[in-house]
Motif scaffolding. Sequence first.
Motif, PDB file in Angstrom:
ATOM      1  N   ASN A 168       0.858  -1.193   0.000  1.00 26.91           N
ATOM      2  CA  ASN A 168       0.000   0.000   0.000  1.00 26.91           C
ATOM      3  C   ASN A 168       0.890   1.237   0.000  1.00 26.91           C
ATOM      4  N   GLY A 169       0.291   2.383  -0.153  1.00 21.79           N
ATOM      5  CA  GLY A 169       1.062   3.626  -0.231  1.00 21.79           C
ATOM      6  C   GLY A 169       1.781   3.963   1.064  1.00 21.79           C
ATOM      7  N   THR A 170       1.160   3.613   2.175  1.00 19.79           N
ATOM      8  CA  THR A 170       1.762   3.884   3.482  1.00 19.79           C
ATOM      9  C   THR A 170       3.039   3.063   3.659  1.00 19.79           C
ATOM     10  N   THR A 205      -2.765  16.798   5.030  1.00 19.94           N
ATOM     11  CA  THR A 205      -2.527  15.541   4.337  1.00 19.94           C
ATOM     12  C   THR A 205      -3.139  14.413   5.144  1.00 19.94           C
ATOM     13  N   PHE A 206      -3.099  13.216   4.563  1.00 19.41           N
ATOM     14  CA  PHE A 206      -3.521  12.025   5.279  1.00 19.41           C
ATOM     15  C   PHE A 206      -2.432  11.676   6.299  1.00 19.41           C
ATOM     16  N   ALA A 256      -0.781   9.224   7.026  1.00 24.93           N
ATOM     17  CA  ALA A 256       0.339   8.377   6.589  1.00 24.93           C
ATOM     18  C   ALA A 256       1.595   9.180   6.245  1.00 24.93           C
ATOM     19  N   SER A 257       1.436  10.406   5.729  1.00 27.01           N
ATOM     20  CA  SER A 257       2.601  11.216   5.335  1.00 27.01           C
ATOM     21  C   SER A 257       3.509  11.532   6.522  1.00 27.01           C
ATOM     22  N   ASP A 273       5.129  12.920  -1.613  1.00 26.31           N
ATOM     23  CA  ASP A 273       3.906  12.136  -1.458  1.00 26.31           C
ATOM     24  C   ASP A 273       2.961  12.551  -2.586  1.00 26.31           C
ATOM     25  N   ALA A 323       0.422  10.673  -3.724  1.00 26.52           N
ATOM     26  CA  ALA A 323      -0.755   9.797  -3.683  1.00 26.52           C
ATOM     27  C   ALA A 323      -1.917  10.407  -4.474  1.00 26.52           C
ATOM     28  N   HIS A 324      -1.931  11.759  -4.564  1.00 27.44           N
ATOM     29  CA  HIS A 324      -3.007  12.442  -5.287  1.00 27.44           C
ATOM     30  C   HIS A 324      -2.613  12.798  -6.711  1.00 27.44           C
ATOM     31  N   MET A 378       6.067   8.825  -4.072  1.00 26.66           N
ATOM     32  CA  MET A 378       5.133   7.762  -3.696  1.00 26.66           C
ATOM     33  C   MET A 378       3.785   7.924  -4.392  1.00 26.66           C
ATOM     34  N   SER A 381      -0.195   5.943  -4.591  1.00 24.93           N
ATOM     35  CA  SER A 381      -1.088   4.989  -3.919  1.00 24.93           C
ATOM     36  C   SER A 381      -2.121   4.484  -4.926  1.00 24.93           C
ATOM     37  N   LYS A 424      -8.078   6.650  -5.467  1.00 20.64           N
ATOM     38  CA  LYS A 424      -7.005   7.350  -6.174  1.00 20.64           C
ATOM     39  C   LYS A 424      -7.179   7.180  -7.702  1.00 20.64           C
ATOM     40  N   GLY A 469      -2.437  -0.906  -2.706  1.00 19.06           N
ATOM     41  CA  GLY A 469      -1.162  -0.948  -3.416  1.00 19.06           C
ATOM     42  C   GLY A 469      -0.467   0.397  -3.370  1.00 19.06           C
ATOM     43  N   TYR A 488      -8.155  17.977   4.697  1.00 22.17           N
ATOM     44  CA  TYR A 488      -8.025  16.979   5.735  1.00 22.17           C
ATOM     45  C   TYR A 488      -8.106  17.662   7.090  1.00 22.17           C
TER      46      TYR A 488
END
Length: 390
Positions: free
Chosen positions: A62-64, A88-89, A91-92, A160, A162-163, A182, A184, A189, A196, A331
């Motif tokens: 996963n992205g994390t 951000t989420f 995870a960052s 990051d 992810a977006h 990175m 995600s 996404k 993933g 967020y």
Amino acid sequence: MDHKPMRNTYLPYGRQWIDNDDIEAVVNVLKSDYLTTGPAVSKFEQEIANYVGAKYAVSFSNGTAALHGACFAAGISIGDEVITTPITFAASANCVLYLGGKPIFVDIDPKTYNINPKEIEKQITNKTKAIIPVDFTGQPVDLEEIYAIAKKYGLVVIEDAAHALGAKYKGKKVGSISDMTMFSFHPVKHITSGEGGMITTNNKEYYEKMLQFRSHGITRDPNKMIENHGPWYYEMQFLGFNYRLTDIQAALGTSQLKKIDQFIELRKKYAEMYNAAFATIPQITIPYQHAEAESSWHLYIIRLNQDLLKAKRKEIVEHLLSMNIGVNVHYIPVYLLPYYQQLGFQKGLCPQAEALYEEIITLPLFPKMSELDVSDVIQAVKKIVSYYSI
Ligand SMILES: *Cc1c(COP(=O)(O)O)cnc(C)c1O
């Protein structure tokens, strides 16, 4: 105003688009020899590397996990400081904590909503090792400004994105520029593999570190081993994790990647429809667009700029949800989350981020929605803004 749903069906803020060819790709793997990490994983990595224009790509579960691997490859360890954004989420920033490091939150630019490069330098100490900028909503951060700082202080940049799969900065695809980037593949996404993640890089050392990290820290490469007892022999050389992607997931990811341009075109088209509709409403601020960057439009966020409306944000969100318009808020500033509060982060740390959080609403945006769906959202938002403005 009545709270009647304006639609019969709930419109989520984001969702995947799976076609028969995606299903076939997965079924083909299920009939093959490999279910775990096999040829489909290598193919997916190669395809992503080609798409963004990077030398290497390493997939993760996963992205994390991917961010964790990138931080490990960058050498982040106990006591190190890593600069990131609060918008951000989690995870960052969590990926820094996993390695015993300390996330340092730098306030956002109120115009772009991304980390403010002008504020970064003030937070650099002799413990700072890296910067994790986030391409929030798909709008790339100003990498040139960030790299000027990173070079000056010898910092690693882990973007990051992810977006931001498919986004461009000064003509180059995101993923080809930073030390590590990175992506995600969570279903909301741009493309999905179920769960993933991927890191792209042009650095061979980082690449090899991450390959080993995602598989327990184990190597089977005779050139890298200290001893060699025979053909069965492998060495665990540092503490890694089982963060591998499966061939089942990778096949889905590769199949989805074939449609990325079409997915982004649709996101862009819908974002432009929103922009055109809301640009003339004075109580709403529409998203900023960098003149030399191209957003890949993961999220579409409106900002309420009138005191009356700001005070009613919660009611406005609830009202839109009751109309079956699946709005959201992205967020909550990460350091306001209870776990981060327990670590000692204080309210007031990043005033621009906290102000933004109070005033934003994420509207539905995903390629599978229709122009009619977009019109429903526009109509609902217009109605509500005029209702609550009085
Ligand atoms: C989705 C996301 C992640 C984490 O990705 P997962 O694949 O869900 O682990 C990290 N950062 C941002 C900004 C994200 O949106």
